[in-house]
Design a protein around this motif. Structure first.
Motif, short mmCIF file in Angstrom:
data_model
loop_
_atom_site.label_atom_id
_atom_site.label_comp_id
_atom_site.label_asym_id
_atom_site.label_seq_id
_atom_site.Cartn_x
_atom_site.Cartn_y
_atom_site.Cartn_z
N ILE A 7 1.05 -1.24 -0.11
CA ILE A 7 -0.34 0.15 0.46
C ILE A 7 1.02 1.56 0.18
CG2 ILE A 7 -1.67 -0.77 1.14
CD1 ILE A 7 -1.20 0.31 3.33
N LYS A 69 -1.27 -4.67 1.48
CA LYS A 69 -2.37 -3.20 1.11
C LYS A 69 -3.64 -5.00 2.85
CE LYS A 69 -5.76 -3.44 -2.60
NZ LYS A 69 -5.86 -4.20 -4.36
N ALA B 15 -3.75 1.35 -5.04
CA ALA B 15 -3.89 0.72 -3.66
C ALA B 15 -4.58 2.40 -3.25
CB ALA B 15 -3.27 0.94 -2.42
#
Lengths: 267, 267
Positions: A7, A69, B15
Motif C-alpha cells: 500500500i 494491502k 491502493a
DNA sequence: CTAATAGTGTCTATTAGACAGTATGTT
DNA sequence: AACATACTGTCTAATAGACACTATTAG
C-alpha cells in the motif's frame, strides 16, 4: 518485492503516502567472562540492519517494511519479524507511530513501530549478513540521552535532546543532536523503545520473553540490572521475583563456586 | 474542507490509503446532588460526535479528521482538538494506531488515536450541536468489557470481548460483540483509552489535567474513585496525594457540613 | 439535635532496604 | 585455603490498610 500489494505505492495528484512497520527486536547477549570463575556479562541488545540502498545507504536501521494491502499492522510486524528471525509467535507490542512529514526524504512515510522480545538462543538460522546485534548502553542526564550501540566490529554513538512535554507525566519529546550512523529517525524510535522497556520490566513480567525456559536467579537479576542500569540487592530481588518463578530440581555447575538452581517462569 | 492538503486522497492504480487522527477528549462531569447536603456525583466522561454522513451516519464517533500534508500527527491532533473545544496547549498523548484493512468501508484508513484531558469548565464556547459529553460506566468481568455511555438524552451500550494476548503483560485484544451506536472501531479505541487512563492515574499525575486550578481533596478523591471504579480510604488517599498538592488559604462552603480547604497542584 | 462531609490519630500488616552471614563448588 | 557466586536470616525503615475518632457547617 511484491509491489502489487504494497500500500506504500499510493500516489495521486495530491500526495504520496506510505505505511511501514518497523520492529525493535530486543534480546540479551552474553559477553565474555573475565576468568573462568566469573559469570559472563549480560547485555541488553537490539537487532539492526545495514541499509543497502538510498536513502541512508550504509546506515544502521530497524528491520521494517511496507504494510501490505490486506495486512493488519500486527500481521506486518509478525511478517517482518519472521523474515529476520524465522521465529513465530513471538511477544510483541505496538510502541508508537512516527509520522513527521519529512522523516523519509522520498515521500511521506508513516511508521508504526513495534517492540519484540526474543530469546536469542532460540534462533535456528543465521542472521542475514547485513543484520547485527548491538549491545545497548545508555547514559542519561538532565535533558540529554546518550546511546552507544556496540557490536564486534563497531561502536556507534548518538545523542538526543530530551524535552519534557508535560509536568504531570514523564512524556518526552526527543530531538537528534548528534548522529552519524543510524538512519531515518530510528535513533529516536530506539530511544523510545528502551525507555518503554525500562518501565515495563518494573511492573510486568515482560522480561521472561527474553529468557530461556530454564535460568538461574543470578542470570535473571543480571538482566534486570543491565536494563535498569543499576545494582539490585540480592534478598530484595529474590523476594520480589519469588512468586513469578518456579524452582526446578536442575542445577547448573559453572566456574569455581556453588552451583545454582534453575528456575522456570511460573504462569 | 481543504482537500488540496489532505494526504487522505492518495490514490493510485495500486491502493488507496488515508491517515486520520482521532481524539479521545476526556473530562469530568458533574451529576446532580441528591439533596442540598450531598456532594454532586462526578463522572468520567468523553466527548463524542454524531456523524452526519455515511458511512456510520448518525452513529456516535470520536472527533477526528484527516492528517494534512505538512502536518505532524501531533499537529493534526492539536488542530482537531482546537476545532472541537477551542482550547490550546492541552495535555494529550498518543494512544494507539489502528490500521486494520477493513476498519473503514471506503478505503484503507489508518487512525492514530490520541487521548486529551481537559477541564470542561474551561470551555469558552458551546459545543457544536452534533457533539455531546457522555458519562462513562464500565463493567469488566473475565473476558468481557461492557461499556455504557450516557448523556442527557440517551444511554448507549456496547460489549467487547477481551482476549489476553500474552501472560507476561496485560495486553488485550478487543473484539466487538455487541454495538449499535458507535461508529467504525471507535468502541475499541474508547476501551483502549479508558484502560490506559486507569493505569496512568495510578502512577502519574495525569489526573490534574482534568482538574480546575483549585479543588478540594474530596473532589479529587471522588475522581480517582470514579475512574478506578472503587472506593478509597480517606487517610490513605490523603497520604499519597499529600506531596502532589499544595494547601491554599481558600475554603469552600458547600451544603450543611464542614467547609473544605482548596488545594492546588504542586509542580 | 442531625445529617453530611472534612479531616486526623494510631494501630497493624505488609513491603522494601540494608547488611551480615552461611553454603558450596573449582582452582 | 582462596575465590567466586549462591542463597538466607534478620533487623530496620517506610508504606499501605483499617478503623475510630474529632471538626464544622446548614437546617
Amino acid at each position: 518485492m511484491d509491489k502489487e500489494n504494497d500500500i506504500s505505492l499510493g500516489k495521486s495528484q495530491y500526495a504520496n503516502l506510505a505505511l511501514t512497520a518497523d520492529i525493535l527486536i530486543f534480546s540479551i547477549s552474553e559477553g565474555n567472562a573475565k576468568t573462568c570463575r566469573n559469570l559472563s556479562e549480560k547485555y541488553f541488545s537490539i537487532l539492526l540492519i545495514k541499509r543497502d540502498k538510498e536513502p541512508f545507504k550504509d546506515k544502521w536501521c530497524l528491520p521494517g517494511g511496507f504494510v501490505k494491502k490486506d495486512e493488519t499492522l500486527d500481521m506486518a510486524a509478525d511478517r517482518i519479524l519472521a523474515k529476520e528471525t524465522n521465529l513465530h509467535n513471538i511477544y510483541k507490542e505496538q510502541l508508537y507511530t512516527f509520522g513527521n512529514p519529512n522523516r523519509d526524504p522520498r515521500m511521506r512515510v508513516i511508521s508504526t513501530s513495534y517492540m519484540a522480545l526474543i530469546d536469542k538462543e532460540q534462533l535456528n538460522q543465521n542472521l542475514s549478513d547485513i543484520a547485527s546485534w548491538f549491545n545497548i548502553h545508555v547514559h542519561e542526564e538532565e535533558n540529554i540521552m546518550e546511546v552507544v550501540l556496540e557490536n564486534e566490529e563497531e561502536k556507534i554513538k548518538y545523542i538526543l535532546k530530551k524535552e519534557l512535554l508535560n509536568k504531570t507525566t514523564n512524556q518526552y519529546k526527543y530531538e537528534i543532536i548528534e548522529n552519524e550512523n543510524v538512519g531515518f529517525d530510528h535513533s529516536i524510535i530506539i530511544a523510545t523503545g528502551i525507555s518503554r522497556m525500562k518501565n515495563k520490566i518494573q511492573d510486568t513480567d515482560i522480561i521472561f520473553n527474553m529468557m530461556p525456559e530454564y535460568f538461574t536467579l543470578g542470570e535473571l537479576q543480571q538482566i534486570y540490572e543491565v536494563i535498569l542500569d543499576k545494582k539490585l540487592l540480592d534478598p530484595a530481588f529474590r523476594r520480589i521475583i519469588a512468586d513469578k518463578v518456579e524452582k526446578t530440581d536442575k542445577l547448573v555447575k559453572t566456574g569455581g563456586h556453588r552451583p545454582s538452581v534453575l528456575y522456570k517462569y511460573k504462569k
